[in-house]
Each structure stands twice: as structure tokens, then as C-alpha cells.
Design a protein around this motif. Structure first.
Motif, PDB file in Angstrom:
ATOM      1  N   ASP A  20      -4.531   3.397   6.293  1.00 35.26           N
ATOM      2  CA  ASP A  20      -5.477   4.037   7.206  1.00 35.26           C
ATOM      3  C   ASP A  20      -4.778   5.156   7.969  1.00 35.26           C
ATOM      4  OD1 ASP A  20      -7.547   2.348   6.499  1.00 35.26           O
ATOM      5  OD2 ASP A  20      -7.069   0.879   8.070  1.00 35.26           O
ATOM      6  N   GLN A  21      -5.536   6.166   8.347  1.00 33.64           N
ATOM      7  CA  GLN A  21      -4.979   7.330   9.052  1.00 33.64           C
ATOM      8  C   GLN A  21      -4.275   6.944  10.348  1.00 33.64           C
ATOM      9  OE1 GLN A  21      -5.821  11.007   8.806  1.00 33.64           O
ATOM     10  NE2 GLN A  21      -6.580  10.852   6.713  1.00 33.64           N
ATOM     11  N   ASP A  22      -4.769   5.934  11.017  1.00 34.67           N
ATOM     12  CA  ASP A  22      -4.177   5.553  12.303  1.00 34.67           C
ATOM     13  C   ASP A  22      -3.163   4.415  12.183  1.00 34.67           C
ATOM     14  OD1 ASP A  22      -6.078   3.710  11.576  1.00 34.67           O
ATOM     15  OD2 ASP A  22      -6.927   3.485  13.596  1.00 34.67           O
ATOM     16  N   ASP A  23      -2.788   4.041  10.965  1.00 32.31           N
ATOM     17  CA  ASP A  23      -1.800   2.973  10.758  1.00 32.31           C
ATOM     18  C   ASP A  23      -0.418   3.471  11.210  1.00 32.31           C
ATOM     19  OD1 ASP A  23       0.075   1.113   9.649  1.00 32.31           O
ATOM     20  OD2 ASP A  23      -1.441   0.507   8.188  1.00 32.31           O
ATOM     21  N   PRO A  24       0.237   2.750  12.106  1.00 32.16           N
ATOM     22  CA  PRO A  24       1.543   3.199  12.610  1.00 32.16           C
ATOM     23  C   PRO A  24       2.639   3.218  11.535  1.00 32.16           C
ATOM     24  CG  PRO A  24       1.006   1.011  13.463  1.00 32.16           C
ATOM     25  CD  PRO A  24      -0.207   1.511  12.743  1.00 32.16           C
ATOM     26  N   ARG A  25       2.438   2.521  10.446  1.00 34.98           N
ATOM     27  CA  ARG A  25       3.437   2.501   9.369  1.00 34.98           C
ATOM     28  C   ARG A  25       3.346   3.740   8.472  1.00 34.98           C
ATOM     29  NH1 ARG A  25       1.502  -3.034   6.821  1.00 34.98           N
ATOM     30  NH2 ARG A  25      -0.395  -1.824   7.000  1.00 34.98           N
ATOM     31  N   ARG A  26       2.284   4.502   8.655  1.00 39.19           N
ATOM     32  CA  ARG A  26       2.024   5.633   7.751  1.00 39.19           C
ATOM     33  C   ARG A  26       3.145   6.686   7.795  1.00 39.19           C
ATOM     34  NH1 ARG A  26      -3.151   9.472   6.864  1.00 39.19           N
ATOM     35  NH2 ARG A  26      -2.899   9.512   4.631  1.00 39.19           N
ATOM     36  N   ALA A  27       3.681   6.979   8.960  1.00 37.05           N
ATOM     37  CA  ALA A  27       4.745   7.983   9.073  1.00 37.05           C
ATOM     38  C   ALA A  27       6.012   7.520   8.341  1.00 37.05           C
ATOM     39  CB  ALA A  27       5.051   8.266  10.535  1.00 37.05           C
ATOM     40  N   THR A  28       6.334   6.251   8.468  1.00 38.94           N
ATOM     41  CA  THR A  28       7.523   5.718   7.783  1.00 38.94           C
ATOM     42  C   THR A  28       7.339   5.763   6.271  1.00 38.94           C
ATOM     43  OG1 THR A  28       7.975   4.272   9.662  1.00 38.94           O
ATOM     44  CG2 THR A  28       9.045   3.719   7.582  1.00 38.94           C
ATOM     45  N   VAL A  29       6.156   5.397   5.803  1.00 40.70           N
ATOM     46  CA  VAL A  29       5.876   5.416   4.367  1.00 40.70           C
ATOM     47  C   VAL A  29       5.876   6.859   3.857  1.00 40.70           C
ATOM     48  CG1 VAL A  29       4.161   4.825   2.602  1.00 40.70           C
ATOM     49  CG2 VAL A  29       4.663   3.214   4.438  1.00 40.70           C
ATOM     50  N   ALA A  30       5.398   7.803   4.679  1.00 43.60           N
ATOM     51  CA  ALA A  30       5.436   9.219   4.286  1.00 43.60           C
ATOM     52  C   ALA A  30       6.880   9.693   4.161  1.00 43.60           C
ATOM     53  CB  ALA A  30       4.681  10.073   5.300  1.00 43.60           C
ATOM     54  N   ASN A  31       7.722   9.333   5.116  1.00 39.79           N
ATOM     55  CA  ASN A  31       9.134   9.705   5.039  1.00 39.79           C
ATOM     56  C   ASN A  31       9.781   9.119   3.785  1.00 39.79           C
ATOM     57  OD1 ASN A  31       9.264  11.297   7.314  1.00 39.79           O
ATOM     58  ND2 ASN A  31       9.862   9.613   8.649  1.00 39.79           N
ATOM     59  N   LYS A  53       0.836  -1.199   0.000  1.00 40.98           N
ATOM     60  CA  LYS A  53       0.000   0.000   0.000  1.00 40.98           C
ATOM     61  C   LYS A  53       0.876   1.255   0.000  1.00 40.98           C
ATOM     62  CE  LYS A  53      -3.936  -1.988   2.442  1.00 40.98           C
ATOM     63  NZ  LYS A  53      -4.782  -1.877   3.634  1.00 40.98           N
ATOM     64  N   THR A  54       0.364   2.305  -0.650  1.00 35.43           N
ATOM     65  CA  THR A  54       1.049   3.591  -0.628  1.00 35.43           C
ATOM     66  C   THR A  54       0.581   4.392   0.585  1.00 35.43           C
ATOM     67  OG1 THR A  54      -0.662   4.706  -1.919  1.00 35.43           O
ATOM     68  CG2 THR A  54       1.124   3.639  -3.159  1.00 35.43           C
TER      69      THR A  54
END
Length: 150
Positions: A95-106, A89-90
Motif C-alpha cells: 500500500d502507498q502508506d505502508d511504512p515498509r515501502r521505502a525500505t523495499v524500494a531501496n 509483497k513487492t
């Protein structure tokens, strides 16, 4: 058989054409110098970051990123790792609350930065190529119109 045609130009017009040719030559030299300066600056900044292409990249594993191909390859491997981390997933798909989201954003921000350097290298190459063309056109103009002293 060669037919030669001569055209008599007023001295003022001939001087203007030769001046335009000289401007093309000088502009071409300036474009090439600027292109080399940009290439060196971007390459130096990338090298200073000490980004090493990891194993698993399509090429240049272990090499420090300092050029357009290296930067592109590094951006590609960052995308692969981010997609592996996020189960394909990109950032926008997590999901907004997915803890991996910050790493993927970086990872996305790093890729954008690397692509910016790739574009900078491309623009520098374009400027250098245009510089060469300007010089050639300038030389052609000056060759077509003899100087008043000749």
C-alpha cells in the motif's frame, strides 16, 4: 591425398586482405584491453563499497562483493530480506502508506545497481571473447594471403 589449390591475387587485393587481417588483429587486441579495463574498474568499484555477503546467502557468506557471481548472490539475498520484511509483497504490491515501502524500494534500487554490474561483467566477457575471435580471423586472413615480400 591432399589437393592444393592456389589462387593468384593481384598485389593490391592481397595487400587489402592482409590489411583487413591486421585490422582484425588490432581490433581484437583493443577489445580485449577494453574488456579487462572494464572488468577491473567495475570490480574495484564494487570492492570499494565493502559489501559483504551475509549469512543465509546461497554461497560465499562473509565474502566482499567484487565479481559477477558475488553481485548476483548479494542481489538475491537482498530480495529475500525485502520479501521477508514485506510479508512476501513487492514494492508495487505494498500500500502507498505502508511504512515498509521505502525500505523495499531501496532494496529494489540496490538490486538494480548490482544487476547493472553483473551486466557490465557480462559485456566485458563478451568483448574479450569477440576480441579473441577477431584476432583468430585476422591471423587466418593473413595466413591465407602471403605477403608480397615472401
Amino acid at each position: 591425398m591432399t589437393a592444393e589449390t592456389t589462387v593468384d591475387l593481384p598485389a593490391r587485393r592481397a595487400g587489402l586482405i592482409r590489411l583487413i587481417g591486421l585490422a582484425g588483429i588490432l581490433g581484437g587486441i583493443l577489445l580485449i584491453v577494453a574488456a579487462v579495463a572494464v572488468w577491473v574498474a567495475v570490480s574495484t568499484q564494487l570492492r570499494a563499497e565493502n559489501i559483504v555477503i551475509p549469512d543465509g546467502a546461497i554461497a560465499f557468506s562473509g565474502k566482499v562483493v567484487d565479481g559477477p557471481i558475488d553481485a548476483y548472490i548479494q542481489a538475491d539475498i537482498i530480495q529475500q530480506h525485502a520479501l521477508e520484511l514485506a510479508d512476501g509483497k513487492t514494492y508495487a504490491q505494498l500500500d502507498q502508506d505502508d511504512p515498509r515501502r521505502a525500505t523495499v524500494a531501496n532494496a529494489s534500487f540496490l538490486r538494480a545497481s548490482l544487476f547493472t554490474s553483473v551486466v557490465s561483467f557480462g559485456i566485458a566477457a563478451l568483448a574479450a571473447g569477440l576480441g579473441v575471435l577477431f584476432i583468430l580471423f585476422g591471423l587466418a586472413l593473413r595466413g591465407l594471403v602471403p605477403s608480397a615480400t615472401a
